[in-house]
Design a protein around this motif. Sequence first.
Motif, PDB file in Angstrom:
ATOM      1  N   ALA A  40     -17.901  -1.630  23.952  1.00 45.62           N
ATOM      2  CA  ALA A  40     -18.090  -0.572  24.948  1.00 45.62           C
ATOM      3  C   ALA A  40     -19.538  -0.408  25.362  1.00 45.62           C
ATOM      4  O   ALA A  40     -19.836  -0.183  26.543  1.00 45.62           O
ATOM      5  N   ILE A  41     -20.464  -0.542  24.428  1.00 48.35           N
ATOM      6  CA  ILE A  41     -21.866  -0.300  24.745  1.00 48.35           C
ATOM      7  C   ILE A  41     -22.403  -1.315  25.746  1.00 48.35           C
ATOM      8  O   ILE A  41     -23.340  -1.038  26.507  1.00 48.35           O
TER       9      ILE A  41
ATOM     10  N   GLY B 111     -35.200  -9.188  17.676  1.00 47.57           N
ATOM     11  CA  GLY B 111     -34.772 -10.471  17.152  1.00 47.57           C
ATOM     12  C   GLY B 111     -33.307 -10.541  16.784  1.00 47.57           C
ATOM     13  O   GLY B 111     -32.816 -11.602  16.393  1.00 47.57           O
ATOM     14  N   SER B 112     -32.577  -9.430  16.901  1.00 45.90           N
ATOM     15  CA  SER B 112     -31.144  -9.460  16.589  1.00 45.90           C
ATOM     16  C   SER B 112     -30.385 -10.166  17.710  1.00 45.90           C
ATOM     17  O   SER B 112     -30.878 -10.326  18.826  1.00 45.90           O
ATOM     18  N   ASP B 113     -29.182 -10.559  17.426  1.00 48.47           N
ATOM     19  CA  ASP B 113     -28.372 -11.348  18.357  1.00 48.47           C
ATOM     20  C   ASP B 113     -27.633 -10.415  19.324  1.00 48.47           C
ATOM     21  O   ASP B 113     -26.699  -9.713  18.912  1.00 48.47           O
ATOM     22  N   PRO B 114     -28.010 -10.383  20.596  1.00 51.01           N
ATOM     23  CA  PRO B 114     -27.350  -9.479  21.552  1.00 51.01           C
ATOM     24  C   PRO B 114     -25.888  -9.823  21.800  1.00 51.01           C
ATOM     25  O   PRO B 114     -25.101  -8.960  22.202  1.00 51.01           O
ATOM     26  N   SER B 115     -25.501 -11.068  21.529  1.00 54.65           N
ATOM     27  CA  SER B 115     -24.121 -11.471  21.789  1.00 54.65           C
ATOM     28  C   SER B 115     -23.135 -10.789  20.832  1.00 54.65           C
ATOM     29  O   SER B 115     -21.928 -10.805  21.086  1.00 54.65           O
ATOM     30  N   LEU B 116     -23.645 -10.206  19.747  1.00 53.52           N
ATOM     31  CA  LEU B 116     -22.768  -9.491  18.826  1.00 53.52           C
ATOM     32  C   LEU B 116     -22.028  -8.356  19.521  1.00 53.52           C
ATOM     33  O   LEU B 116     -20.948  -7.948  19.100  1.00 53.52           O
ATOM     34  N   PHE B 117     -22.609  -7.850  20.612  1.00 53.49           N
ATOM     35  CA  PHE B 117     -22.051  -6.686  21.295  1.00 53.49           C
ATOM     36  C   PHE B 117     -21.288  -7.055  22.572  1.00 53.49           C
ATOM     37  O   PHE B 117     -20.842  -6.170  23.301  1.00 53.49           O
TER      38      PHE B 117
ATOM     39  N   THR C  62     -19.199   1.578  19.042  1.00 51.33           N
ATOM     40  CA  THR C  62     -20.528   1.513  19.651  1.00 51.33           C
ATOM     41  C   THR C  62     -20.842   2.720  20.535  1.00 51.33           C
ATOM     42  O   THR C  62     -21.981   2.875  20.984  1.00 51.33           O
ATOM     43  N   LYS C  63     -19.859   3.576  20.766  1.00 49.72           N
ATOM     44  CA  LYS C  63     -20.129   4.831  21.461  1.00 49.72           C
ATOM     45  C   LYS C  63     -21.167   5.648  20.706  1.00 49.72           C
ATOM     46  O   LYS C  63     -21.906   6.448  21.299  1.00 49.72           O
TER      47      LYS C  63
ATOM     48  N   GLU D 226     -27.963  -0.128  31.677  1.00 47.28           N
ATOM     49  CA  GLU D 226     -29.282   0.516  31.677  1.00 47.28           C
ATOM     50  C   GLU D 226     -29.745   0.823  30.255  1.00 47.28           C
ATOM     51  O   GLU D 226     -30.900   0.566  29.900  1.00 47.28           O
ATOM     52  N   LEU D 227     -28.852   1.351  29.448  1.00 44.81           N
ATOM     53  CA  LEU D 227     -29.220   1.670  28.066  1.00 44.81           C
ATOM     54  C   LEU D 227     -29.556   0.398  27.296  1.00 44.81           C
ATOM     55  O   LEU D 227     -30.539   0.359  26.541  1.00 44.81           O
ATOM     56  N   CYS D 228     -28.734  -0.646  27.463  1.00 46.20           N
ATOM     57  CA  CYS D 228     -28.982  -1.901  26.757  1.00 46.20           C
ATOM     58  C   CYS D 228     -30.316  -2.517  27.180  1.00 46.20           C
ATOM     59  O   CYS D 228     -31.070  -3.028  26.329  1.00 46.20           O
ATOM     60  N   GLU D 229     -30.607  -2.465  28.442  1.00 43.28           N
ATOM     61  CA  GLU D 229     -31.856  -3.030  28.944  1.00 43.28           C
ATOM     62  C   GLU D 229     -33.068  -2.328  28.333  1.00 43.28           C
ATOM     63  O   GLU D 229     -34.086  -2.954  28.015  1.00 43.28           O
ATOM     64  N   LYS D 230     -32.920  -1.033  28.146  1.00 40.39           N
ATOM     65  CA  LYS D 230     -34.048  -0.229  27.671  1.00 40.39           C
ATOM     66  C   LYS D 230     -34.190  -0.240  26.152  1.00 40.39           C
ATOM     67  O   LYS D 230     -35.319  -0.180  25.628  1.00 40.39           O
ATOM     68  N   HIS D 231     -33.085  -0.346  25.426  1.00 40.05           N
ATOM     69  CA  HIS D 231     -33.152  -0.140  23.978  1.00 40.05           C
ATOM     70  C   HIS D 231     -32.679  -1.305  23.120  1.00 40.05           C
ATOM     71  O   HIS D 231     -33.099  -1.409  21.963  1.00 40.05           O
TER      72      HIS D 231
END
Length: 568
Positions: free
Chosen positions: A73-74, A63-69, A25-26, A79-84
Amino acid sequence: MKNLPTGWDDFERVIKDGYYYVDKTKLISNLIGTGSAVTLFTRPRRFGKTLNMSMLKNFFEIGSDPSLFDGLAIADNKELCEKHQGKYPVISISLKRVDGNTFDEAYGKLCDVVGGEAERFAFLLDSTKLSEGDKEDYRKLIKRESDSATYYSIPTNILTGSLQKLSLLLSKHYGVNTVILIDEYDVPLDKAHVHGYYDEMVGIIRSMFHDALKTNSNLAFAVLTGCLRVSKESIFTGLNNLRIDSISMPRSGETFGFSDEEVENILRDYGIYDKKNEIKAWYDGFRFGNDEVYCPWDVINYVNDNIFEGSKGAINYWANSSSNELVREFVDISTRETTEELEKLVAGDKVEKRINENLTYRDLDGSIDNIWGILYATGYLTGTRGADNIYTLWIPNKEVCQIYEEDILKWFDNRVRRDTESATKFYNACLNGESAEMNKVLNKLLRKSVSVRDTFARKDLKENFYHGFILGLLSQFSDIQSNREGGNGFSDITIVNDKLNKAAILELKYSETEGLQTMEKVCDEALKQIEYKNYAEDLVLSGYEPIYKYGLAFNKKRSYVKMEQQNV
């Protein structure tokens, strides 16, 4: 113990079904950090391009499942996750299936890829943000001629603008620009080049990419993957917002392929760390930028076979995982210098070559020098880039070296065997007792061939190589018999010409040195074997006359032939 994702390239399935996943995920933060509108990643086959593209789709798509990540590492980059994360509509297509013997067949498959992706967004037909005209445009993308039609029927003028149109409709519906992901972008061009409809396919792909990637105000950003970096190709004409991340660039290194640390972790997790040296010798050695990486396909298959299947030892997983047609094309225009340099590489040496990474498919047939760029881009060679695009190149590992020995170098030798004029001279000489002419033809051909036989440790394997070489040379003649039973054994090669009532017996031996005296002695041993085992017995009884007996000695690129005539 988790199952290994052998053959799976769907990120969601890998995570949800609990497969072992090496965190890449880098790549997401690297991609966002560049701010590039369009990024092209070029990597050899089986280095995780498709799984990485699936990972990007699952991260960015609304609509994708955020729990997959979770736990990856990501997830630490809040901040990046919140924005994108989950903020964009995503169009994701793979062109790896766009193949065909004809343009019409390939065109139909391209329509199928686009139409199938468009059908994922059937909710657009109910969108209050789209006009009836917009919805009619969408229907054109998912139309089939009939319910039983194999492919979607998308007219050319609609197909070329399909990705741009679909991104427009998605952006209208969601109120945010669209991400476009195109995996294996160069496969249609490769197949078109091989099958002879290159110009037609270039026209379609050029128009699609121009509309979707250059003149698209609804594009957030785009990512493409492929094997060849063809940035000068006409499909990218005028695309000045393209960032290329090739294998020679130190930007994304270990985000494709496995690092040494990652492989060590896998081997520890599965309790086979003692296999580290073997797996490193066979599957490591690829150099991406400043990083040395393993081929993920090989590592996963090796661990799976040694844990779950019970097999032991390293084997070649990479050889038959894709077509080698692009490499094979260079064989017929190769030079003696090319074969000598390939021999050096198989022997563990390095070569220095100027490489143009910006090849077009039209360039490929222009010069044998382009073979080095193809071998480098497709993983058959690895290396480092110096000044003025001079690369130091070498074979990365044992697995790839085996491919050279068993496939690539033999293609060069097969080209030699297709020399029908020399084959005819050799055949006629065999049936006329002309050992000097046989020797002349063989030495000429061997100088053009590739010395793969020198890599074999066992003498019998070396002799088998020359056996195959002679059989290949004589393959156009119908009266050639290999390992024919006669007398008290089996002769290597027998020629029985009923029309001329002549026969010839060839016994092949490998000589440990190329000295004339030694090779002559080896020929004598071969002739004694023919006599001792009475290979000519049934030929004599059948009335063939004359019957010529030949002892052939080989060492590297030299041969020696001696003849005796059977007394009838």
